[in-house]
Design a protein around this motif. Structure first.
Motif, PDB file in Angstrom:
ATOM      1  N   PHE A  43     -50.890 -15.611  -2.235  1.00 23.77           N
ATOM      2  CA  PHE A  43     -51.671 -15.317  -3.443  1.00 23.77           C
ATOM      3  C   PHE A  43     -51.513 -16.404  -4.502  1.00 23.77           C
ATOM      4  O   PHE A  43     -52.445 -16.672  -5.252  1.00 23.77           O
ATOM      5  N   THR A  44     -50.372 -17.037  -4.570  1.00 24.17           N
ATOM      6  CA  THR A  44     -50.187 -18.143  -5.520  1.00 24.17           C
ATOM      7  C   THR A  44     -51.108 -19.308  -5.167  1.00 24.17           C
ATOM      8  O   THR A  44     -51.750 -19.891  -6.047  1.00 24.17           O
ATOM      9  N   VAL A  45     -51.195 -19.625  -3.886  1.00 22.45           N
ATOM     10  CA  VAL A  45     -52.083 -20.705  -3.433  1.00 22.45           C
ATOM     11  C   VAL A  45     -53.547 -20.334  -3.716  1.00 22.45           C
ATOM     12  O   VAL A  45     -54.313 -21.148  -4.251  1.00 22.45           O
ATOM     13  N   ILE A  46     -53.944 -19.114  -3.393  1.00 20.51           N
ATOM     14  CA  ILE A  46     -55.325 -18.664  -3.628  1.00 20.51           C
ATOM     15  C   ILE A  46     -55.643 -18.669  -5.123  1.00 20.51           C
ATOM     16  O   ILE A  46     -56.705 -19.152  -5.539  1.00 20.51           O
ATOM     17  N   LEU A  47     -54.736 -18.136  -5.921  1.00 21.54           N
ATOM     18  CA  LEU A  47     -54.942 -18.098  -7.375  1.00 21.54           C
ATOM     19  C   LEU A  47     -55.070 -19.507  -7.950  1.00 21.54           C
ATOM     20  O   LEU A  47     -55.937 -19.771  -8.788  1.00 21.54           O
ATOM     21  N   SER A  48     -54.255 -20.427  -7.477  1.00 17.07           N
ATOM     22  CA  SER A  48     -54.329 -21.817  -7.938  1.00 17.07           C
ATOM     23  C   SER A  48     -55.662 -22.457  -7.569  1.00 17.07           C
ATOM     24  O   SER A  48     -56.271 -23.156  -8.380  1.00 17.07           O
ATOM     25  N   ILE A  53     -61.148 -24.236  -9.396  1.00 19.25           N
ATOM     26  CA  ILE A  53     -62.610 -24.160  -9.391  1.00 19.25           C
ATOM     27  C   ILE A  53     -63.116 -23.630 -10.730  1.00 19.25           C
ATOM     28  O   ILE A  53     -64.041 -24.187 -11.324  1.00 19.25           O
ATOM     29  N   TRP A  54     -62.519 -22.547 -11.240  1.00 17.32           N
ATOM     30  CA  TRP A  54     -62.992 -21.902 -12.472  1.00 17.32           C
ATOM     31  C   TRP A  54     -62.914 -22.849 -13.675  1.00 17.32           C
ATOM     32  O   TRP A  54     -63.837 -22.929 -14.469  1.00 17.32           O
ATOM     33  N   PHE A  55     -61.805 -23.547 -13.801  1.00 17.64           N
ATOM     34  CA  PHE A  55     -61.619 -24.432 -14.959  1.00 17.64           C
ATOM     35  C   PHE A  55     -62.033 -25.884 -14.681  1.00 17.64           C
ATOM     36  O   PHE A  55     -62.090 -26.682 -15.607  1.00 17.64           O
TER      37      PHE A  55
END
Length: 138
Positions: A43-48, A53-55
């Protein structure tokens, strides 16, 4: 000139709520109950990646081309290759974080969907730098 991507609130909620919930559950599992650290790492890798992409979605107008950036993905569109541009609400996956988009058709079959925050200024700059006229949504 750099233009950041417009971001729709509903899209942000659709993306961030599930991934943040999963991340918080993985933190609980890894550090509170001391069960498994693997979900936390995943989840840390996915969140990063999603944060990148978002920012990191933006568009840069250069003298003869547009750089379209979406996290690790990058595209260069030459003004000379652009066949047409039009406003759209096409929901296909793209370099846009909003449904208020501009579709840029280039070369023979290629196209990109982008969503600059200040769409009017972006369109004016493109029209100044090239011979392209955008088709307005009715």
């Amino acid at each position: 000139m750099r233009y950041n991507s417009k971001r729709d609130l509903w899209l942000g909620l659709l993306i961030w709520l599930p991934i943040t919930s999963g991340f918080l559950m993985s933190v609980y599992s890894a550090f509170i109950t001391k069960e498994a650290i693997t979900p936390f790492i995943v989840f840390t890798v996915i969140l990063s990646f999603i944060a990148w992409i978002w920012f990191g979605t933006y568009y840069v107008l250069k003298e003869t081309y547009i750089i379209v950036r979406c996290g690790p993905f990058r595209e260069r569109i030459e003004f000379a290759d652009i066949k047409s541009m039009k406003e759209t609400r096409n929901a296909l996956s793209s370099y846009a974080l909003s449904l208020d988009r501009i579709q840029i058709k280039y070369r023979k079959f290629g196209y990109s969907l982008i969503s600059p925050i200040n769409k009017e200024d972006f369109i004016k700059e493109i029209e100044k730098k090239s011979s392209i006229k955008i088709v307005r949504r009715e």
